[in-house]
Design an enzyme around this catalytic site. Structure first.
Site, PDB file in Angstrom:
ATOM      1  N   LYS A   1      -8.327  37.272 127.919  1.00  0.00           N
ATOM      2  CA  LYS A   1      -8.478  38.754 127.401  1.00  0.00           C
ATOM      3  C   LYS A   1      -7.434  38.680 126.099  1.00  0.00           C
ATOM      4  O   LYS A   1      -6.173  38.501 126.342  1.00  0.00           O
ATOM      5  CB  LYS A   1      -7.915  39.541 128.360  1.00  0.00           C
TER       6      LYS A   1
ATOM      7  N   ARG B   1      -9.600  52.804 123.260  1.00  0.00           N
ATOM      8  CA  ARG B   1      -8.399  53.662 123.481  1.00  0.00           C
ATOM      9  C   ARG B   1      -8.631  55.010 123.427  1.00  0.00           C
ATOM     10  O   ARG B   1      -8.116  55.928 124.353  1.00  0.00           O
ATOM     11  CB  ARG B   1      -7.260  53.409 122.398  1.00  0.00           C
TER      12      ARG B   1
ATOM     13  N   ARG C   1       0.292  45.190 123.510  1.00  0.00           N
ATOM     14  CA  ARG C   1       0.260  44.299 124.739  1.00  0.00           C
ATOM     15  C   ARG C   1       0.185  43.029 124.368  1.00  0.00           C
ATOM     16  O   ARG C   1      -0.069  42.082 124.999  1.00  0.00           O
ATOM     17  CB  ARG C   1      -1.107  44.818 125.408  1.00  0.00           C
TER      18      ARG C   1
ATOM     19  N   GLU D   1      -5.124  29.267 131.578  1.00  0.00           N
ATOM     20  CA  GLU D   1      -5.420  30.739 132.354  1.00  0.00           C
ATOM     21  C   GLU D   1      -6.809  30.383 133.367  1.00  0.00           C
ATOM     22  O   GLU D   1      -6.495  30.949 134.408  1.00  0.00           O
ATOM     23  CB  GLU D   1      -5.774  31.567 131.515  1.00  0.00           C
TER      24      GLU D   1
ATOM     25  N   LYS E   1     -12.994  38.239 126.893  1.00  0.00           N
ATOM     26  CA  LYS E   1     -13.034  39.371 126.169  1.00  0.00           C
ATOM     27  C   LYS E   1     -12.044  39.413 124.998  1.00  0.00           C
ATOM     28  O   LYS E   1     -10.839  38.800 125.068  1.00  0.00           O
ATOM     29  CB  LYS E   1     -12.442  40.570 127.115  1.00  0.00           C
TER      30      LYS E   1
ATOM     31  N   SER F   1     -15.651  47.768 122.649  1.00  0.00           N
ATOM     32  CA  SER F   1     -15.785  48.843 121.842  1.00  0.00           C
ATOM     33  C   SER F   1     -16.119  48.790 120.762  1.00  0.00           C
ATOM     34  O   SER F   1     -16.748  49.369 119.780  1.00  0.00           O
ATOM     35  CB  SER F   1     -14.722  49.860 122.192  1.00  0.00           C
TER      36      SER F   1
ATOM     37  N   TYR G   1     -22.150  48.137 126.139  1.00  0.00           N
ATOM     38  CA  TYR G   1     -22.357  49.512 126.156  1.00  0.00           C
ATOM     39  C   TYR G   1     -23.709  49.733 125.992  1.00  0.00           C
ATOM     40  O   TYR G   1     -24.183  50.917 126.181  1.00  0.00           O
ATOM     41  CB  TYR G   1     -21.409  50.204 125.496  1.00  0.00           C
TER      42      TYR G   1
END
Length: 330
Positions: A203, A213, A224, A240, A255, A281, A320
């Site tokens: 990610k 957001r 982040r 990871e 992602k 998004s 989506y």
């Protein structure tokens, strides 16, 4: 022979001559079952709330979420990933509402599971960012830094309440070190060995999260970058990946999807577990915005991007457009 030389004997165009020919020789096929629908449930609203930055996407009421879940089932979509949007006054530094059995996300999990049973995989975002007043994915230490190990304790609690609320799959998205192992242990301790973990393995700290957001009414202060991956790096994704699998991940995810197809391909080549990718998004909003301007063919662009993600190695795609695309494919 002609005065210009020989005509070609090998003609790849022969395999492109008609729709049925192109369909027969297609190397990559999208199917409704490949798709997972991310959905937002907002507390305290009586009507769905449109998300301005994501045309066509809403923050659901409990009733409209159940309807969306049924529509996903009818379209042949495999799963729905739920994100909770609590009332602002309920946010705190610990993200307490995220582990409240009566918190909005747990309520939504019970609602959807009661509505669709096992006809749709009910998935739950396992992260604190929607529930904390500072908007970070974990709890903070005295110096305002995300405390990895204190956050793991909160994730363990979240996993248990989400499983109790009916989640078939939990999706830890916070990128804390050791999160998969702690969550697996927490689930097993309450006899929920049946609940699967979809690990957000790679990610990235991305500019394309912007519209999300708004969707979750984020209270984020700062960024982040200390826990999400650096967009410049790919080797740490494989590190990871190795850790997540060793800790018990059942599925892994990359992602965002579109800007990281190279990472997706590397991950898919390296593992024998299902690999997912999240078309996030910003990827969604760019296509919707360009289509609204008349600059691109919206429907073709949707299926083209989904096909590209599948071609790069994704077994499943969070998008989506899941229900809409599934209907087109059927």
């Amino acid at each position: 022979m002609t005065k210009y030389g020989s005509f070609p004997g090998t003609r790849p165009r022969r395999l492109r001559t008609s729709p049925v020919m192109r369909r027969m020789v297609a190397e990559t096929r999208l199917h409704p079952a490949d798709l997972i629908l991310p959905a937002f449930i907002r507390e305290g609203v009586s009507e769905p709330v449109p998300i301005a930055a994501m045309p066509g996407v809403v923050q659901h009421t409990r009733d409209s979420l159940k309807k969306a879940a049924l529509e996903a089932v009818e379209a042949g979509v495999s799963g729905i990933m739920l994100f909770g949007v609590p009332e602002e006054s309920k946010k705190d530094a610990q993200g307490t509402v995220g582990t409240d059995p009566d918190g909005i996300l747990q309520v939504a999990l019970r609602d959807v599971r009661a509505e669709v049973g096992d006809d749709l995989l009910v998935m739950s975002d396992l992260c604190l960012d929607e529930f904390t007043d500072h908007g970070h994915c974990g709890v903070l230490d005295a110096e305002g830094r995300v405390d990895n190990d204190a956050t793991l304790e909160r994730y363990a609690e979240m996993a248990q309440v989400q499983a109790d609320a009916g989640a078939h799959v939990v999706g830890p998205s916070g990128m804390m070190d050791g999160q998969i192992g702690v969550i697996r242990d927490a689930l097993d301790q309450i006899g929920r060995e049946d609940v699967a973990i979809l690990a957000y393995t790679a990610k990235y700290s991305s500019a394309f999260y912007g519209p999300f957001r708004e969707a979750v009414a984020s209270s984020l202060q700062g960024d982040r970058k200390t826990y999400q991956q650096d967009p410049a790096n790919w080797r740490e994704s494989l590190r990871e990946l190795e850790l997540d699998l060793a800790e018990g991940a059942d599925m892994v995810m990359v992602k965002p999807a579109g800007p990281y197809l190279d990472i997706l391909a590397r991950v898919a080549d390296a593992v024998d577990v299902p690999v997912a990718a999240y078309q996030i998004s910003g990827e969604y909003s760019m296509i919707e915005a360009a289509a609204e301007k008349g600059w691109i063919d919206r429907d073709r662009a949707i299926l083209e991007t989904l096909t590209g993600i599948k071609r790069a190695g994704a077994r499943n795609i969070l998008t989506y457009w899941a229900t809409e695309a599934a209907r087109q494919l059927r």
